[in-house]
Design a protein around this motif. Structure first.
Motif, PDB file in Angstrom:
ATOM      1  N   ASN A 186      -5.873  -0.447  -0.624  1.00  0.00           N
ATOM      2  CA  ASN A 186      -5.070  -0.831  -1.791  1.00  0.00           C
ATOM      3  C   ASN A 186      -3.596  -0.495  -1.591  1.00  0.00           C
ATOM      4  O   ASN A 186      -2.713  -1.281  -1.955  1.00  0.00           O
ATOM      5  N   VAL A 187      -3.333   0.683  -1.026  1.00  0.00           N
ATOM      6  CA  VAL A 187      -1.948   1.098  -0.795  1.00  0.00           C
ATOM      7  C   VAL A 187      -1.286   0.168   0.219  1.00  0.00           C
ATOM      8  O   VAL A 187      -0.122  -0.229   0.062  1.00  0.00           O
ATOM      9  N   ARG A 192       2.674  -4.307   1.170  1.00  0.00           N
ATOM     10  CA  ARG A 192       3.006  -5.690   1.541  1.00  0.00           C
ATOM     11  C   ARG A 192       3.545  -6.464   0.341  1.00  0.00           C
ATOM     12  O   ARG A 192       4.495  -7.246   0.468  1.00  0.00           O
ATOM     13  N   ALA A 193       2.928  -6.226  -0.832  1.00  0.00           N
ATOM     14  CA  ALA A 193       3.361  -6.962  -2.023  1.00  0.00           C
ATOM     15  C   ALA A 193       4.797  -6.632  -2.405  1.00  0.00           C
ATOM     16  O   ALA A 193       5.558  -7.511  -2.831  1.00  0.00           O
ATOM     17  N   LEU A 204       6.451   1.135  -8.592  1.00  0.00           N
ATOM     18  CA  LEU A 204       5.198   0.768  -9.245  1.00  0.00           C
ATOM     19  C   LEU A 204       5.391   0.367 -10.703  1.00  0.00           C
ATOM     20  O   LEU A 204       4.552  -0.338 -11.275  1.00  0.00           O
ATOM     21  N   ARG A 205       6.469   0.822 -11.320  1.00  0.00           N
ATOM     22  CA  ARG A 205       6.744   0.445 -12.711  1.00  0.00           C
ATOM     23  C   ARG A 205       7.118  -1.026 -12.830  1.00  0.00           C
ATOM     24  O   ARG A 205       6.995  -1.618 -13.906  1.00  0.00           O
ATOM     25  N   GLN A 206       7.592  -1.619 -11.730  1.00  0.00           N
ATOM     26  CA  GLN A 206       7.969  -3.023 -11.742  1.00  0.00           C
ATOM     27  C   GLN A 206       6.794  -3.881 -11.279  1.00  0.00           C
ATOM     28  O   GLN A 206       6.202  -3.607 -10.232  1.00  0.00           O
ATOM     29  N   PRO A 207       6.415  -4.889 -12.017  1.00  0.00           N
ATOM     30  CA  PRO A 207       5.298  -5.741 -11.579  1.00  0.00           C
ATOM     31  C   PRO A 207       5.587  -6.360 -10.212  1.00  0.00           C
ATOM     32  O   PRO A 207       6.707  -6.807  -9.953  1.00  0.00           O
ATOM     33  N   ALA A 217      -1.223  -2.108  -9.485  1.00  0.00           N
ATOM     34  CA  ALA A 217       0.000  -1.304  -9.468  1.00  0.00           C
ATOM     35  C   ALA A 217       0.034  -0.347 -10.656  1.00  0.00           C
ATOM     36  O   ALA A 217       0.442   0.821 -10.523  1.00  0.00           O
ATOM     37  N   ALA A 218      -0.400  -0.822 -11.825  1.00  0.00           N
ATOM     38  CA  ALA A 218      -0.407   0.028 -13.016  1.00  0.00           C
ATOM     39  C   ALA A 218      -1.352   1.214 -12.843  1.00  0.00           C
ATOM     40  O   ALA A 218      -1.047   2.338 -13.266  1.00  0.00           O
TER      41      ALA A 218
END
Length: 547
Positions: A186-187, A192-193, A204-207, A217-218
């Motif tokens: 997942n990390v 990559r995302a 991570l706060r940003q989608p 991410a949430a």
């Protein structure tokens, strides 16, 4: 996210402060009436002590902590540690001729003369099964000679415990390894995302651009924020946790693991006492030093330096006796640790450890008798397996092998801060064999490298009671171990709150979970002690209050 911390008796939750920070909040010092928190009324007790007329002069005492080591440089502990006045540090000689060279801060019965140390050992059921299996593996009770039947039953009990717990440990490790593999994948996906090498909480706060990953991410944002710098720090913690689970298999439940040759003693010689080394600190990365440092701070962290935390007792010196590795302690080491503490002047011994097999209990019993004869009180943790210790014996147990109660031993369960269904710690052992409860959930105390962290366990409740006993002994030096025990138990008025019985969802009366039915209270203990002479027979806390 999963992964509660690995094991009780100690839970490290968060690093809270460096030594430069002002005193931290410690709920266990608060007063149930004034603060609506189920603490022990420490400040109220000291106010009472200051106003008592004709109180005997305070007399400094030594409190021994038998554990896995203490960070002797911790800023809140270094001024309260016992120093052997007759020993010259690091000269390699036994200057005071007590059989222990360079024992400046105490002694380590889990180390070798060459300086190496045992950090992990087998569980007692593993040791027993490994030792007895060659003799009894193909036997049945019917064909075992009469003189061997008790030992055969012990073998069968150890085998069952080992087999069951080994299987559970394997399942825990394998389940966690699968979760770790998912986390790492997942990390990598989130890296990559976001198109970055390191994903921190701000990112991570940003989608992410791939909205299908928004929920992922949430999830990781909730795991990281306020606790870890980034996802790499989080996964490093997960890797460490998984490695600890593997160590449980490799050491505690491994029939072939045997670190004892490192110590160099003769395990079968239960009268042997001169072995070990003077290293009471060990490696700060080792669980034992964290655990012992935390317990020591609860008892006597410097109350006058306006830093970090405050211990319960003043005018106390902490003597460190190292005998408890990860896994299970040996009975021989426990007995020698008690004797060493007694011989070096301890008035109270705090013992935050325990196990469910004790093949050489007789030597521990004799050491406890020796402590009683010398006027030393023993305070012991009830255990963290949410079991009734009336039906499942946890050692050291509160009775000698002959069935007689141990008069100078207090057994302690763990309670929480709120007077509601959660008042009893969900992990705490319980039963009439538990004398009293004490704060043992999220108790903030000293930690290696001048840090402070909350810990949970009957391991934390035990030094709370040892600290209460120390305050009494310092201020009322004439009190015997029997007096201290009687007063401490009488200070714990029964609490009739409906609570969740540990390990179940069943609601029960808190007062039914221990001998006293209550939580120790330093103010009440001081009030009772000030009414010396202490009565010859125990009376209830309610009777003392005139109810």
């Amino acid at each position: 996210m999963r992964r509660a911390h690995l094991l009780l008796p100690f839970l490290c939750l968060l690093g809270l402060a460096s030594h430069a920070q002002a005193p931290l909040a410690q709920w266990h010092h608060l007063d149930p009436t004034a603060d609506h928190v189920m603490g022990i009324s420490t400040d109220r007790a000291y106010e009472l002590l200051r106003t008592l007329p004709n109180k005997p002069a305070a007399k400094p005492i030594i409190v021994a902590v038998i554990d896995g080591g203490i960070d002797t440089a911790q800023v809140d502990l270094r001024h309260v540690l016992w120093h052997n006045p007759k020993e010259i540090p690091a000269n390699g000689r036994d200057d005071d001729h007590n059989g222990y060279a360079d024992d400046v801060y105490g002694w380590n019965f889990t180390g070798g003369a060459d300086g190496r140390n045992v950090f992990r050992n087998q569980k007692e059921e593993t040791r027993l099964y490994a030792r007895l299996r060659p003799q009894y593996e193909h036997q049945t009770l019917a064909i075992v000679p009469p003189g061997k039947k008790d030992e055969f039953r012990l073998y069968e009990q150890a085998k069952e415990a080992y087999t069951t717990k080994r299987a559970a440990a394997e399942a825990d490790y394998e389940d966690d390894a699968r979760e770790l593999t998912k986390d790492l994948a997942n990390v990598a996906t989130l890296r990559r995302a976001y198109g970055v090498a390191v994903v921190d909480s701000g990112r991570l706060r940003q989608p992410p651009a791939d909205t299908a990953l928004t929920r992922l991410a949430a999830r990781y944002y909730q795991a990281v924020r306020g606790k870890f710098a980034n996802l790499d720090s989080l996964t490093n913690q997960y890797r460490s946790y998984n490695a600890k689970l593997k160590q449980v298999l490799d050491c505690e439940y491994n029939l072939a693991y045997n670190p004892q040759p490192l110590v160099g003693d003769h395990p079968a010689d239960l009268a042997e006492r001169q072995y070990g080394n003077p290293n009471v600190k060990a490696d700060p990365r080792d669980h034992g030093t964290e655990h012992g440092t935390h317990c020591a701070g609860i008892i006597a962290a410097d109350r006058a330096n306006n830093l970090g935390v405050r211990g319960i007792a003043e005018q106390v010196r902490i003597l460190s006796v190292r005998a408890i590795p990860m896994g299970d302690e040996r009975d021989k080491d426990v007995a020698n640790a008690i004797r060493y503490a007694v011989d070096n002047g301890a008035s109270i011994i705090s013992m935050s450890f325990g196990k469910y097999f004790s093949p050489e209990k007789n030597v521990v019993d004799e050491a406890m008798r020796y402590a009683d004869k010398k006027g030393v009180l023993l305070v012991h943790a009830a255990g963290n397996d949410h079991l009734s210790v009336d039906s499942t014996t946890q050692y050291p147990s509160p009775r000698f092998l002959n069935g007689q109660p141990i008069p100078n031993l207090i057994t302690v369960g763990a309670s929480a801060r709120t007077n509601d269904e959660q008042l009893v710690a969900k992990f705490s052992n319980y039963g009439r064999a538990v004398d009293v409860f004490a704060p043992g959930v999220d108790v903030v105390s000293t930690y290696p490298n001048d840090q402070y962290r909350p810990g949970s366990g009957t391991s934390m409740a035990t030094p709370v009671v040892a600290g209460v006993a120390a305050v009494l002994k310092v201020n009322f030096p004439q009190l015997t171990p029997a007096d201290l025990k009687r007063i401490i138990l009488a200070s714990a008025a029964p609490v009739h709150t409906q609570v969740r019985k540990p390990g179940t969802k069943q609601l029960v009366d808190f007062a039914t979970l221990s001998r006293t039915g209550g939580i120790v209270n330093l103010y009440e203990a001081v009030r009772l002690a000030s009414a010396v002479p202490v009565p010859a027979a125990p009376i209830s806390a309610q009777a003392r209050r005139g109810k």
